[in-house]
Design a protein around this motif. Structure first.
Motif, PDB file in Angstrom:
ATOM      1  N   ARG A   1       0.860  -1.189   0.000  1.00  0.00           N
ATOM      2  CA  ARG A   1       0.000   0.000   0.000  1.00  0.00           C
ATOM      3  C   ARG A   1       0.897   1.240   0.000  1.00  0.00           C
ATOM      4  NH1 ARG A   1      -4.678  -0.384   3.920  1.00  0.00           N
ATOM      5  NH2 ARG A   1      -5.476  -1.523   2.118  1.00  0.00           N
ATOM      6  N   VAL A   2       0.589   2.160  -0.895  1.00  0.00           N
ATOM      7  CA  VAL A   2       1.294   3.426  -0.993  1.00  0.00           C
ATOM      8  C   VAL A   2       0.350   4.519  -0.487  1.00  0.00           C
ATOM      9  CG1 VAL A   2       2.357   5.089  -2.551  1.00  0.00           C
ATOM     10  CG2 VAL A   2       2.657   2.631  -2.959  1.00  0.00           C
ATOM     11  N   THR A   3       0.841   5.352   0.410  1.00  0.00           N
ATOM     12  CA  THR A   3       0.050   6.481   0.895  1.00  0.00           C
ATOM     13  C   THR A   3       0.673   7.782   0.396  1.00  0.00           C
ATOM     14  OG1 THR A   3      -0.619   5.262   2.877  1.00  0.00           O
ATOM     15  CG2 THR A   3      -0.881   7.654   2.918  1.00  0.00           C
ATOM     16  N   LEU A   4      -0.116   8.541  -0.337  1.00  0.00           N
ATOM     17  CA  LEU A   4       0.328   9.816  -0.911  1.00  0.00           C
ATOM     18  C   LEU A   4      -0.280  10.950  -0.102  1.00  0.00           C
ATOM     19  CD1 LEU A   4      -0.419   8.860  -4.627  1.00  0.00           C
ATOM     20  CD2 LEU A   4       1.756   8.609  -3.421  1.00  0.00           C
ATOM     21  N   ARG A   5       0.578  11.828   0.395  1.00  0.00           N
ATOM     22  CA  ARG A   5       0.094  12.936   1.214  1.00  0.00           C
ATOM     23  C   ARG A   5       0.607  14.260   0.650  1.00  0.00           C
ATOM     24  NH1 ARG A   5       1.464   8.975   5.173  1.00  0.00           N
ATOM     25  NH2 ARG A   5      -0.364   8.292   6.375  1.00  0.00           N
ATOM     26  N   GLY A   6      -0.194  15.291   0.838  1.00  0.00           N
ATOM     27  CA  GLY A   6       0.194  16.607   0.358  1.00  0.00           C
ATOM     28  C   GLY A   6      -0.901  17.611   0.624  1.00  0.00           C
ATOM     29  N   PRO A   7      -0.774  18.815   0.086  1.00  0.00           N
ATOM     30  CA  PRO A   7      -1.784  19.854   0.340  1.00  0.00           C
ATOM     31  C   PRO A   7      -3.114  19.530  -0.323  1.00  0.00           C
ATOM     32  CG  PRO A   7      -0.186  20.596  -1.289  1.00  0.00           C
ATOM     33  CD  PRO A   7       0.338  19.310  -0.749  1.00  0.00           C
ATOM     34  N   GLY A   8      -4.180  19.684   0.428  1.00  0.00           N
ATOM     35  CA  GLY A   8      -5.528  19.570  -0.113  1.00  0.00           C
ATOM     36  C   GLY A   8      -6.196  20.936  -0.065  1.00  0.00           C
TER      37      GLY A   8
ATOM     38  N   ALA B   1      -4.934  24.245  -7.712  1.00  0.00           N
ATOM     39  CA  ALA B   1      -4.290  23.386  -6.723  1.00  0.00           C
ATOM     40  C   ALA B   1      -2.780  23.583  -6.743  1.00  0.00           C
ATOM     41  CB  ALA B   1      -4.626  21.929  -7.017  1.00  0.00           C
ATOM     42  N   PRO B   2      -2.121  23.474  -5.566  1.00  0.00           N
ATOM     43  CA  PRO B   2      -0.661  23.547  -5.533  1.00  0.00           C
ATOM     44  C   PRO B   2      -0.039  22.339  -6.257  1.00  0.00           C
ATOM     45  CG  PRO B   2      -1.544  22.967  -3.383  1.00  0.00           C
ATOM     46  CD  PRO B   2      -2.716  23.325  -4.235  1.00  0.00           C
ATOM     47  N   PRO B   3       1.240  22.429  -6.595  1.00  0.00           N
ATOM     48  CA  PRO B   3       1.835  21.423  -7.485  1.00  0.00           C
ATOM     49  C   PRO B   3       1.995  20.030  -6.888  1.00  0.00           C
ATOM     50  CG  PRO B   3       3.490  22.994  -6.754  1.00  0.00           C
ATOM     51  CD  PRO B   3       2.166  23.537  -6.323  1.00  0.00           C
ATOM     52  N   GLN B   4       2.067  19.875  -5.568  1.00  0.00           N
ATOM     53  CA  GLN B   4       2.355  18.566  -4.996  1.00  0.00           C
ATOM     54  C   GLN B   4       1.150  17.949  -4.301  1.00  0.00           C
ATOM     55  OE1 GLN B   4       4.993  16.652  -5.546  1.00  0.00           O
ATOM     56  NE2 GLN B   4       5.532  18.291  -6.978  1.00  0.00           N
ATOM     57  N   THR B   5      -0.024  18.149  -4.859  1.00  0.00           N
ATOM     58  CA  THR B   5      -1.206  17.492  -4.294  1.00  0.00           C
ATOM     59  C   THR B   5      -1.085  15.979  -4.450  1.00  0.00           C
ATOM     60  OG1 THR B   5      -2.432  17.501  -6.366  1.00  0.00           O
ATOM     61  CG2 THR B   5      -2.651  19.446  -4.952  1.00  0.00           C
ATOM     62  N   PRO B   6      -1.759  15.205  -3.589  1.00  0.00           N
ATOM     63  CA  PRO B   6      -1.772  13.751  -3.760  1.00  0.00           C
ATOM     64  C   PRO B   6      -2.298  13.326  -5.133  1.00  0.00           C
ATOM     65  CG  PRO B   6      -2.520  14.315  -1.567  1.00  0.00           C
ATOM     66  CD  PRO B   6      -2.379  15.607  -2.308  1.00  0.00           C
ATOM     67  N   MET B   7      -3.234  14.097  -5.705  1.00  0.00           N
ATOM     68  CA  MET B   7      -3.742  13.739  -7.026  1.00  0.00           C
ATOM     69  C   MET B   7      -2.643  13.795  -8.079  1.00  0.00           C
ATOM     70  SD  MET B   7      -6.820  12.704  -7.435  1.00  0.00           S
ATOM     71  CE  MET B   7      -8.421  12.638  -6.629  1.00  0.00           C
ATOM     72  N   ARG B   8      -1.793  14.812  -7.992  1.00  0.00           N
ATOM     73  CA  ARG B   8      -0.703  14.894  -8.958  1.00  0.00           C
ATOM     74  C   ARG B   8       0.295  13.759  -8.732  1.00  0.00           C
ATOM     75  NH1 ARG B   8       2.305  20.346 -11.053  1.00  0.00           N
ATOM     76  NH2 ARG B   8       3.802  19.318 -12.437  1.00  0.00           N
ATOM     77  N   GLN B   9       0.582  13.460  -7.480  1.00  0.00           N
ATOM     78  CA  GLN B   9       1.465  12.337  -7.177  1.00  0.00           C
ATOM     79  C   GLN B   9       0.858  11.033  -7.708  1.00  0.00           C
ATOM     80  OE1 GLN B   9       2.898  12.235  -3.012  1.00  0.00           O
ATOM     81  NE2 GLN B   9       1.977  14.276  -2.801  1.00  0.00           N
ATOM     82  N   LEU B  10      -0.466  10.915  -7.569  1.00  0.00           N
ATOM     83  CA  LEU B  10      -1.147   9.718  -8.062  1.00  0.00           C
ATOM     84  C   LEU B  10      -0.956   9.562  -9.566  1.00  0.00           C
ATOM     85  CD1 LEU B  10      -3.136   7.344  -7.634  1.00  0.00           C
ATOM     86  CD2 LEU B  10      -4.994   9.002  -7.997  1.00  0.00           C
ATOM     87  N   GLY B  11      -1.069  10.657 -10.295  1.00  0.00           N
ATOM     88  CA  GLY B  11      -0.877  10.585 -11.739  1.00  0.00           C
ATOM     89  C   GLY B  11       0.502  10.071 -12.104  1.00  0.00           C
TER      90      GLY B  11
END
Length: 444
Positions: A196-203, A210-220
């Motif tokens: 399991r990978v957990t991605l954390r960042g600004p929401g 959105a800021p550049p390091q959101t979890p959604m961007r990391q997910l992509g």
């Protein structure tokens, strides 16, 4: 009450017992089988498990004493049907046009029905198997085997003392390639390694940039790096022999392509093969990983501050380790994010499953298959999936996946595991039961 010698009504009853995992509740299946064995006073029956609901059934059938004990193992749990569109209800076990429909018909209540029916046929004929047969109906195979084979082999290894060989799932429905039908005999398999990978960042509020390091961007980035990836090639002895025997039974140019795939160090993807077979074979030459579950936000106007992604990894048998696998993943995704280990099948201590054995027992399986279907060839196969065999192998038992089913050319049955409209032909159930009966009667 239907006779146990007929696998069809037996399978229908088993399908109607909903053992979807989670939660499992395999005790209902165990109680059903115990009730069906109640007329026999020669059986040693044990029910064990970490809890009452997650029960495992161990039944010892007496043999003639001319062969060592043999283990037949099969799991009673099935995967969920959530989100699947079935033509017939998945737990009604309808018999439609010569096929039994339902969740578990192939994976693997159909196999359990073959095993039980073959033992019942010998008993009804006044015969006994060559050696004692230990039937293990185990829980939790579809969710890491924590309450099933993993628990049994750790807590009660004495139940399997003296057993040299085991037969379980995989193998099964024939493969057709280049006009030639093959009956797989699984001699090796990968093991699960789930992370399991957990991605954390600004929401924040989704109405704003959105800021550049959101979890959604990391997910992509993560999904792009891992989707459809081919990890480095590792050709092991089981895959080598499988490719050799496939090539030996097929005409050129297909045979030549398989030999090239075996011998070519360039690691090019398979060419000239149907897509399903090409992907299957390519998966046997490397560790694999697939992102399977993403958990994110539940509000359309909220950018989530945390996302988790589950990765289904599979490690090759032999000397390949979890550390090697993680290194291959890190080469793709970088040093972050952390990888949380969820399950490592039968190798939590980094022990290894033995290399495949092609001795007398394997030849017995192959010979039974040849006699039952003269137009087909037995095929030693490595499975890209993992079963409970790995746990029993840690006890020194040589394990084989062998539930033979004769199915029509071009049939979909092998592709329906875990999918909607899972079903099995009545003729395939009968074919497998006849083969299993011959094995129990004559193995050495």
């Amino acid at each position: 009450m239907n006779s146990l010698t007929n696998p069809v009504p037996l399978l229908q009853d088993l399908i109607r017992i909903d053992t979807t995992n989670p939660p499992g509740d395999e005790i209902a299946c165990v109680e059903y089988l115990i009730d069906r064995f109640a007329h026999r006073d020669d059986l040693d029956i044990k029910v064990l498990g970490p809890s009452r609901d997650r029960a495992n059934l161990i039944v010892r059938f007496p043999g003639r004493g001319v062969a060592p004990p043999l283990l037949l193992h099969g799991h009673s749990d099935v995967v969920p049907v959530t989100g699947q569109d079935w033509r017939h209800p998945p737990f009604e076990a309808r018999l439609v046009d010569g096929e039994v429909w339902g969740r578990g018909s192939v994976d693997m209540k159909g196999g359990l029905a073959m095993m039980v029916s073959s033992l019942a046929r010998l008993h009804e004929a006044g015969q006994r198997p060559a050696g004692d047969v230990v039937l293990a109906v185990v829980a939790d195979e579809e969710h890491g085997s924590i309450a099933g084979a993993r628990w049994l082999t750790r807590e009660h290894p004495e139940l399997f003392s003296g057993i040299r060989y085991a037969v379980g799932e995989e193998g099964g429905a024939g493969i057709e390639l280049g006009g030639q039908r093959f009956h797989p005999i699984v001699v090796a398999e990968k093991r699960a390694c789930w992370f399991r990978v957990t991605l954390r960042g600004p929401g924040g509020h989704a109405s704003r940039l959105a800021p550049p390091q959101t979890p959604m961007r990391q997910l992509g980035h993560l999904l792009t790096a891992l989707s459809g990836v081919r990890l480095p090639r590792h050709l092991g002895p089981a895959a080598h022999r499988m490719l050799t025997e496939l090539a030996g039974h097929l005409p050129d140019p297909l045979a030549g392509r398989l030999r090239s795939l075996r011998d070519d160090d360039s690691d090019a993807p398979p060419v000239g093969l149907p897509e399903d077979q090409a992907l299957q074979i390519d998966s046997l030459l490397r560790n694999t990983v697939n992102p399977t579950v993403v958990r994110a936000g539940d509000k359309i106007n909220v950018v989530p501050g945390e996302i988790t992604v589950d990765l289904d990894g599979r490690i090759l048998p032999g000397d390949h380790t979890r550390d090697e696998f993680v290194s291959e993943l890190r080469a793709l995704i970088g040093p972050e994010p952390p990888l949380e280990l969820l399950v490592e099948g039968f190798a939590v201590d980094q022990s290894r499953i033995p290399e495949p054995e092609f001795g007398g027992f394997y030849e017995t399986l192959a010979d039974i298959t040849r006699k039952a279907d003269a137009d087909a060839a037995p095929l030693p196969m490595m499975s890209p999936a993992s079963t409970d065999a790995g746990f029993f192998a840690q006890l020194g038992i040589r394990c084989y996946g062998w539930l033979p089913m004769k199915v029509p050319a071009g049939s979909p049955y092998r592709t329906l595991l875990h999918r909607a409209d899972e079903r099995i032909p009545v003729e395939a159930l009968e074919f497998g039961t006849q083969c299993m009966t011959a094995l129990l009667r004559d193995y050495r």
